[in-house]
Scaffold this motif. Sequence first.
Motif, PDB file in Angstrom:
ATOM      1  N   THR A   2       0.840  -1.181   0.000  1.00  0.00           N
ATOM      2  CA  THR A   2       0.000   0.000   0.000  1.00  0.00           C
ATOM      3  C   THR A   2       0.879   1.235   0.000  1.00  0.00           C
ATOM      4  O   THR A   2       1.831   1.334   0.766  1.00  0.00           O
ATOM      5  N   VAL A   3       0.557   2.161  -0.879  1.00  0.00           N
ATOM      6  CA  VAL A   3       1.297   3.418  -0.972  1.00  0.00           C
ATOM      7  C   VAL A   3       0.331   4.556  -0.693  1.00  0.00           C
ATOM      8  O   VAL A   3      -0.873   4.424  -0.888  1.00  0.00           O
ATOM      9  N   ALA A   4       0.847   5.671  -0.235  1.00  0.00           N
ATOM     10  CA  ALA A   4       0.005   6.829   0.055  1.00  0.00           C
ATOM     11  C   ALA A   4       0.017   7.781  -1.133  1.00  0.00           C
ATOM     12  O   ALA A   4       1.077   8.221  -1.582  1.00  0.00           O
ATOM     13  N   LEU A   5      -1.159   8.069  -1.661  1.00  0.00           N
ATOM     14  CA  LEU A   5      -1.287   9.022  -2.755  1.00  0.00           C
ATOM     15  C   LEU A   5      -1.352  10.429  -2.178  1.00  0.00           C
ATOM     16  O   LEU A   5      -2.100  10.689  -1.234  1.00  0.00           O
ATOM     17  N   THR A   6      -0.539  11.337  -2.736  1.00  0.00           N
ATOM     18  CA  THR A   6      -0.490  12.719  -2.263  1.00  0.00           C
ATOM     19  C   THR A   6      -0.613  13.671  -3.445  1.00  0.00           C
ATOM     20  O   THR A   6      -0.606  13.237  -4.609  1.00  0.00           O
ATOM     21  N   GLU A   7      -0.663  14.956  -3.149  1.00  0.00           N
ATOM     22  CA  GLU A   7      -0.716  15.978  -4.199  1.00  0.00           C
ATOM     23  C   GLU A   7       0.518  15.923  -5.111  1.00  0.00           C
ATOM     24  O   GLU A   7       0.491  16.437  -6.223  1.00  0.00           O
ATOM     25  N   ASP A   8       1.595  15.303  -4.655  1.00  0.00           N
ATOM     26  CA  ASP A   8       2.803  15.168  -5.481  1.00  0.00           C
ATOM     27  C   ASP A   8       2.549  14.331  -6.730  1.00  0.00           C
ATOM     28  O   ASP A   8       3.342  14.371  -7.674  1.00  0.00           O
ATOM     29  N   GLU A   9       1.472  13.559  -6.740  1.00  0.00           N
ATOM     30  CA  GLU A   9       1.171  12.703  -7.887  1.00  0.00           C
ATOM     31  C   GLU A   9       0.472  13.437  -9.036  1.00  0.00           C
ATOM     32  O   GLU A   9       0.349  12.910 -10.136  1.00  0.00           O
ATOM     33  N   VAL A  10      -0.002  14.668  -8.806  1.00  0.00           N
ATOM     34  CA  VAL A  10      -0.685  15.425  -9.862  1.00  0.00           C
ATOM     35  C   VAL A  10       0.250  15.578 -11.062  1.00  0.00           C
ATOM     36  O   VAL A  10       1.435  15.862 -10.917  1.00  0.00           O
ATOM     37  N   ASP A  11      -0.287  15.362 -12.249  1.00  0.00           N
ATOM     38  CA  ASP A  11       0.399  15.436 -13.550  1.00  0.00           C
ATOM     39  C   ASP A  11       1.231  14.200 -13.883  1.00  0.00           C
ATOM     40  O   ASP A  11       1.853  14.144 -14.946  1.00  0.00           O
ATOM     41  N   HIS A  62      -7.644   4.484  -5.852  1.00  0.00           N
ATOM     42  CA  HIS A  62      -7.286   4.522  -4.439  1.00  0.00           C
ATOM     43  C   HIS A  62      -5.962   3.797  -4.240  1.00  0.00           C
ATOM     44  O   HIS A  62      -5.543   2.988  -5.079  1.00  0.00           O
ATOM     45  N   ASP A  63      -5.315   4.075  -3.127  1.00  0.00           N
ATOM     46  CA  ASP A  63      -3.976   3.546  -2.888  1.00  0.00           C
ATOM     47  C   ASP A  63      -3.883   2.031  -2.955  1.00  0.00           C
ATOM     48  O   ASP A  63      -2.872   1.485  -3.372  1.00  0.00           O
ATOM     49  N   GLU A  64      -4.937   1.301  -2.620  1.00  0.00           N
ATOM     50  CA  GLU A  64      -4.862  -0.163  -2.673  1.00  0.00           C
ATOM     51  C   GLU A  64      -4.782  -0.709  -4.102  1.00  0.00           C
ATOM     52  O   GLU A  64      -4.469  -1.877  -4.301  1.00  0.00           O
ATOM     53  N   SER A  65      -5.042   0.152  -5.099  1.00  0.00           N
ATOM     54  CA  SER A  65      -4.948  -0.265  -6.498  1.00  0.00           C
ATOM     55  C   SER A  65      -3.612   0.110  -7.127  1.00  0.00           C
ATOM     56  O   SER A  65      -3.403  -0.096  -8.311  1.00  0.00           O
ATOM     57  N   VAL A  66      -2.700   0.665  -6.331  1.00  0.00           N
ATOM     58  CA  VAL A  66      -1.409   1.133  -6.842  1.00  0.00           C
ATOM     59  C   VAL A  66      -0.319   0.132  -6.478  1.00  0.00           C
ATOM     60  O   VAL A  66      -0.174  -0.262  -5.325  1.00  0.00           O
ATOM     61  N   ALA A  67       0.437  -0.287  -7.482  1.00  0.00           N
ATOM     62  CA  ALA A  67       1.553  -1.194  -7.253  1.00  0.00           C
ATOM     63  C   ALA A  67       2.824  -0.431  -6.912  1.00  0.00           C
ATOM     64  O   ALA A  67       3.617  -0.860  -6.077  1.00  0.00           O
ATOM     65  N   ILE A  69       4.765   3.835  -7.162  1.00  0.00           N
ATOM     66  CA  ILE A  69       4.800   5.241  -7.567  1.00  0.00           C
ATOM     67  C   ILE A  69       6.252   5.599  -7.810  1.00  0.00           C
ATOM     68  O   ILE A  69       7.106   5.392  -6.952  1.00  0.00           O
ATOM     69  N   THR A  70       6.531   6.130  -9.014  1.00  0.00           N
ATOM     70  CA  THR A  70       7.881   6.598  -9.326  1.00  0.00           C
ATOM     71  C   THR A  70       7.832   8.117  -9.484  1.00  0.00           C
ATOM     72  O   THR A  70       6.777   8.735  -9.310  1.00  0.00           O
ATOM     73  N   ASP A  71       8.950   8.699  -9.864  1.00  0.00           N
ATOM     74  CA  ASP A  71       8.992  10.146 -10.076  1.00  0.00           C
ATOM     75  C   ASP A  71       8.130  10.577 -11.260  1.00  0.00           C
ATOM     76  O   ASP A  71       7.654  11.711 -11.295  1.00  0.00           O
ATOM     77  N   GLU A  72       7.919   9.685 -12.231  1.00  0.00           N
ATOM     78  CA  GLU A  72       7.196  10.048 -13.442  1.00  0.00           C
ATOM     79  C   GLU A  72       5.812   9.422 -13.577  1.00  0.00           C
ATOM     80  O   GLU A  72       4.991   9.916 -14.346  1.00  0.00           O
ATOM     81  N   GLU A  73       5.548   8.312 -12.871  1.00  0.00           N
ATOM     82  CA  GLU A  73       4.286   7.605 -13.115  1.00  0.00           C
ATOM     83  C   GLU A  73       3.792   6.831 -11.912  1.00  0.00           C
ATOM     84  O   GLU A  73       4.527   6.566 -10.970  1.00  0.00           O
ATOM     85  N   ILE A  74       2.528   6.476 -12.012  1.00  0.00           N
ATOM     86  CA  ILE A  74       1.875   5.592 -11.050  1.00  0.00           C
ATOM     87  C   ILE A  74       1.560   4.297 -11.783  1.00  0.00           C
ATOM     88  O   ILE A  74       0.922   4.320 -12.848  1.00  0.00           O
ATOM     89  N   VAL A  75       2.007   3.183 -11.237  1.00  0.00           N
ATOM     90  CA  VAL A  75       1.773   1.879 -11.833  1.00  0.00           C
ATOM     91  C   VAL A  75       0.620   1.230 -11.076  1.00  0.00           C
ATOM     92  O   VAL A  75       0.695   1.032  -9.866  1.00  0.00           O
ATOM     93  N   LEU A  76      -0.454   0.914 -11.804  1.00  0.00           N
ATOM     94  CA  LEU A  76      -1.621   0.285 -11.188  1.00  0.00           C
ATOM     95  C   LEU A  76      -1.396  -1.205 -10.999  1.00  0.00           C
ATOM     96  O   LEU A  76      -0.663  -1.836 -11.765  1.00  0.00           O
ATOM     97  N   ASP A  77      -2.049  -1.752 -10.016  1.00  0.00           N
ATOM     98  CA  ASP A  77      -1.963  -3.175  -9.721  1.00  0.00           C
ATOM     99  C   ASP A  77      -3.009  -3.934 -10.542  1.00  0.00           C
ATOM    100  O   ASP A  77      -3.834  -4.671 -10.010  1.00  0.00           O
ATOM    101  N   VAL A  78      -3.004  -3.668 -11.841  1.00  0.00           N
ATOM    102  CA  VAL A  78      -3.877  -4.354 -12.801  1.00  0.00           C
ATOM    103  C   VAL A  78      -3.047  -4.606 -14.050  1.00  0.00           C
ATOM    104  O   VAL A  78      -2.071  -3.929 -14.301  1.00  0.00           O
ATOM    105  N   SER A  79      -3.416  -5.602 -14.821  1.00  0.00           N
ATOM    106  CA  SER A  79      -2.734  -5.862 -16.088  1.00  0.00           C
ATOM    107  C   SER A  79      -3.740  -5.811 -17.208  1.00  0.00           C
ATOM    108  O   SER A  79      -4.949  -5.812 -16.989  1.00  0.00           O
ATOM    109  N   GLU A  80      -3.245  -5.764 -18.409  1.00  0.00           N
ATOM    110  CA  GLU A  80      -4.085  -5.644 -19.617  1.00  0.00           C
ATOM    111  C   GLU A  80      -5.043  -6.781 -19.716  1.00  0.00           C
ATOM    112  O   GLU A  80      -4.879  -7.884 -19.345  1.00  0.00           O
TER     113      GLU A  80
END
Length: 80
Positions: A2-11, A62-67, A69-80
């Motif tokens: 689990t990761v915490a989503l913050t305003e830093d993730e905007v854009d 929500h944070d439980e769906s995030v695998a 977070i890097t400096d450039e992107e959020i990777v979701l815990d889902v696959s194609e």
Amino acid sequence: MTVALTEDEVDKRVVDRDGTEMGTVVDVHHGAAHVTADEETVEEMQTRLPQGSIDETTYAVHDESVAEITDEEIVLDVSE
């Protein structure tokens, strides 16, 4: 993990585990990233994530769906 989503993730780009771009974070509100995408992607994400859509072009992640977070992107815990 689990990761915490913050305003830093905007854009940041939002991608699935396969690297497919799913949209861009436009806001973080009450621990959920609001991700803007085309209408087709939002509809698809409604079926892949438990959170659902906010409107035709925005869905909530929500944070439980995030695998990871890097400096450039959020990777979701889902696959194609």
